[in-house]
Scaffold this motif. Structure first.
Motif, PDB file in Angstrom:
ATOM      1  N   ILE A  38      -2.588   8.361   7.208  1.00 46.52           N
ATOM      2  CA  ILE A  38      -2.697   7.968   8.613  1.00 46.52           C
ATOM      3  C   ILE A  38      -2.900   9.220   9.469  1.00 46.52           C
ATOM      4  O   ILE A  38      -2.209  10.217   9.293  1.00 46.52           O
ATOM      5  CB  ILE A  38      -1.407   7.239   9.054  1.00 46.52           C
ATOM      6  CG1 ILE A  38      -1.242   5.930   8.289  1.00 46.52           C
ATOM      7  CG2 ILE A  38      -1.387   7.002  10.560  1.00 46.52           C
ATOM      8  CD1 ILE A  38      -2.289   4.887   8.600  1.00 46.52           C
ATOM      9  N   ALA A  57       7.767   0.083   6.211  1.00 39.43           N
ATOM     10  CA  ALA A  57       8.420   1.100   5.369  1.00 39.43           C
ATOM     11  C   ALA A  57       9.315   2.040   6.172  1.00 39.43           C
ATOM     12  O   ALA A  57       9.840   3.006   5.621  1.00 39.43           O
ATOM     13  CB  ALA A  57       7.348   1.907   4.634  1.00 39.43           C
ATOM     14  N   ILE A  71       5.845  11.021  11.470  1.00 43.62           N
ATOM     15  CA  ILE A  71       5.568  10.214  10.286  1.00 43.62           C
ATOM     16  C   ILE A  71       6.185  10.861   9.049  1.00 43.62           C
ATOM     17  O   ILE A  71       6.106  12.080   8.861  1.00 43.62           O
ATOM     18  CB  ILE A  71       4.044   9.982  10.084  1.00 43.62           C
ATOM     19  CG1 ILE A  71       3.800   9.067   8.871  1.00 43.62           C
ATOM     20  CG2 ILE A  71       3.268  11.289   9.953  1.00 43.62           C
ATOM     21  CD1 ILE A  71       2.391   8.503   8.788  1.00 43.62           C
ATOM     22  N   CYS A  76       5.411   6.257   3.723  1.00 45.81           N
ATOM     23  CA  CYS A  76       4.227   5.463   4.081  1.00 45.81           C
ATOM     24  C   CYS A  76       3.597   4.833   2.839  1.00 45.81           C
ATOM     25  O   CYS A  76       3.395   5.505   1.827  1.00 45.81           O
ATOM     26  CB  CYS A  76       3.209   6.358   4.794  1.00 45.81           C
ATOM     27  SG  CYS A  76       1.675   5.489   5.187  1.00 45.81           S
ATOM     28  N   SER A  78       0.652   3.126   3.150  1.00 46.42           N
ATOM     29  CA  SER A  78      -0.770   2.978   3.502  1.00 46.42           C
ATOM     30  C   SER A  78      -1.190   1.520   3.684  1.00 46.42           C
ATOM     31  O   SER A  78      -2.277   1.127   3.264  1.00 46.42           O
ATOM     32  CB  SER A  78      -1.664   3.645   2.438  1.00 46.42           C
ATOM     33  OG  SER A  78      -1.370   5.007   2.342  1.00 46.42           O
ATOM     34  N   CYS A  79      -0.327   0.732   4.316  1.00 42.43           N
ATOM     35  CA  CYS A  79      -0.659  -0.681   4.534  1.00 42.43           C
ATOM     36  C   CYS A  79      -1.635  -0.851   5.692  1.00 42.43           C
ATOM     37  O   CYS A  79      -2.381  -1.818   5.755  1.00 42.43           O
ATOM     38  CB  CYS A  79       0.608  -1.490   4.791  1.00 42.43           C
ATOM     39  SG  CYS A  79       1.469  -1.004   6.307  1.00 42.43           S
ATOM     40  N   GLY A  80      -1.596   0.078   6.658  1.00 43.05           N
ATOM     41  CA  GLY A  80      -2.522   0.017   7.782  1.00 43.05           C
ATOM     42  C   GLY A  80      -2.054  -0.861   8.940  1.00 43.05           C
ATOM     43  O   GLY A  80      -2.794  -1.036   9.910  1.00 43.05           O
ATOM     44  N   TYR A  81      -0.854  -1.427   8.880  1.00 43.49           N
ATOM     45  CA  TYR A  81      -0.377  -2.277   9.985  1.00 43.49           C
ATOM     46  C   TYR A  81      -0.308  -1.502  11.296  1.00 43.49           C
ATOM     47  O   TYR A  81      -0.613  -2.027  12.350  1.00 43.49           O
ATOM     48  CB  TYR A  81       1.012  -2.842   9.671  1.00 43.49           C
ATOM     49  CG  TYR A  81       1.034  -3.956   8.657  1.00 43.49           C
ATOM     50  CD1 TYR A  81      -0.130  -4.638   8.318  1.00 43.49           C
ATOM     51  CD2 TYR A  81       2.222  -4.345   8.034  1.00 43.49           C
ATOM     52  CE1 TYR A  81      -0.113  -5.653   7.385  1.00 43.49           C
ATOM     53  CE2 TYR A  81       2.246  -5.372   7.102  1.00 43.49           C
ATOM     54  CZ  TYR A  81       1.077  -6.016   6.783  1.00 43.49           C
ATOM     55  OH  TYR A  81       1.102  -7.025   5.861  1.00 43.49           O
ATOM     56  N   CYS A  82       0.119  -0.244  11.229  1.00 40.14           N
ATOM     57  CA  CYS A  82       0.236   0.559  12.454  1.00 40.14           C
ATOM     58  C   CYS A  82      -1.132   0.733  13.120  1.00 40.14           C
ATOM     59  O   CYS A  82      -1.243   0.679  14.346  1.00 40.14           O
ATOM     60  CB  CYS A  82       0.872   1.913  12.154  1.00 40.14           C
ATOM     61  SG  CYS A  82       0.039   2.839  10.850  1.00 40.14           S
TER      62      CYS A  82
HETATM   63  S1  SF4 Z   1       2.595   0.816   9.045  1.00 38.29           S
HETATM   64 FE1  SF4 Z   1       1.427   2.731   8.979  1.00 38.29          FE
HETATM   65  S2  SF4 Z   1       2.950   4.344   8.661  1.00 38.29           S
HETATM   66 FE2  SF4 Z   1       3.925   2.384   8.144  1.00 38.29          FE
HETATM   67  S3  SF4 Z   1       3.633   2.183   5.965  1.00 38.29           S
HETATM   68 FE3  SF4 Z   1       1.945   1.104   6.925  1.00 38.29          FE
HETATM   69  S4  SF4 Z   1       0.303   2.640   7.068  1.00 38.29           S
HETATM   70 FE4  SF4 Z   1       2.202   3.754   6.648  1.00 38.29          FE
END
Ligand code: SF4
Ligand code: SF4
Length: 112
Positions: A38, A57, A71, A76, A78-82
Motif C-alpha cells: 500500500i 488486520a 502502517i 497488512c 493486501s486486501c485493498g479495503y483501505c
Molecule cells: S485494509 Fe489496507 S492496510 Fe489493512 S490489510 Fe487491507 S490492504 Fe492492508
C-alpha cells in the motif's frame, strides 16, 4: 505397483521446467494486478480514519491531531479495503512487495 507410478512421475519431472524461480538470479515477474504494498499520497490525506476502521488486520493507525498515518506492513494482508474506502483516493495498491527488513517497525507518514 506404487513404485512404478512414482518412477514414472520422477522420470516425467526430469523433463519439466522447475516449479520454482532461481531467485535472486531470476527476478520475480509482477503482473499489472499483483497485490503488493500500500502506498499513500500523504498530502491528499484528511486523516478521516476510514481506512483504519475498515482494515481487517488492524494494520493502520491514523492520528488526526498529529497528522500521522502509520502502517504496520507485517500485519497488512493486501486486501485493498483501505484503497476502496478512502474518500480522497490517496491510497493505492502497488504491484511490488515490501522489501525485507531486519526490524518489526511501523512505517510513519506525516503531513505535519
Ligand atoms: S485494509 Fe489496507 S492496510 Fe489493512 S490489510 Fe487491507 S490492504 Fe492492508
Ligand atoms: S481513508 Fe484516506 S483520507 Fe482517510 S485517513 Fe485513510 S488515507 Fe487518509
Amino acid at each position: 505397483m506404487k513404485i512404478f507410478v512414482m518412477a514414472a512421475k520422477v522420470l516425467k519431472s526430469l523433463f519439466l521446467k522447475p516449479a520454482t524461480l532461481g531467485y535472486p538470479f531470476v527476478p520475480r515477474v509482477y503482473y499489472k494486478n499483483t497485490r503488493g504494498k500500500i502506498a499513500i499520497e500523504i498530502a491528499k490525506c484528511i486523516y478521516c480514519g476510514a481506512c483504519q476502521r475498515k482494515c481487517p488486520a488492524q494494520a493502520l493507525n491514523v492520528n488526526k491531531a498529529e497528522k500521522n498515518w502509520v502502517i504496520n506492513r507485517l500485519r497488512c494482508i493486501s486486501c485493498g479495503y483501505c484503497v476502496d474506502v478512502c474518500p480522497k483516493k490517496c491510497l493505492t495498491m502497488e504491484n511490488t512487495y515490501s522489501v525485507s527488513a531486519t526490524k518489526k517497525e511501523e512505517e510513519v507518514f506525516s503531513g505535519a
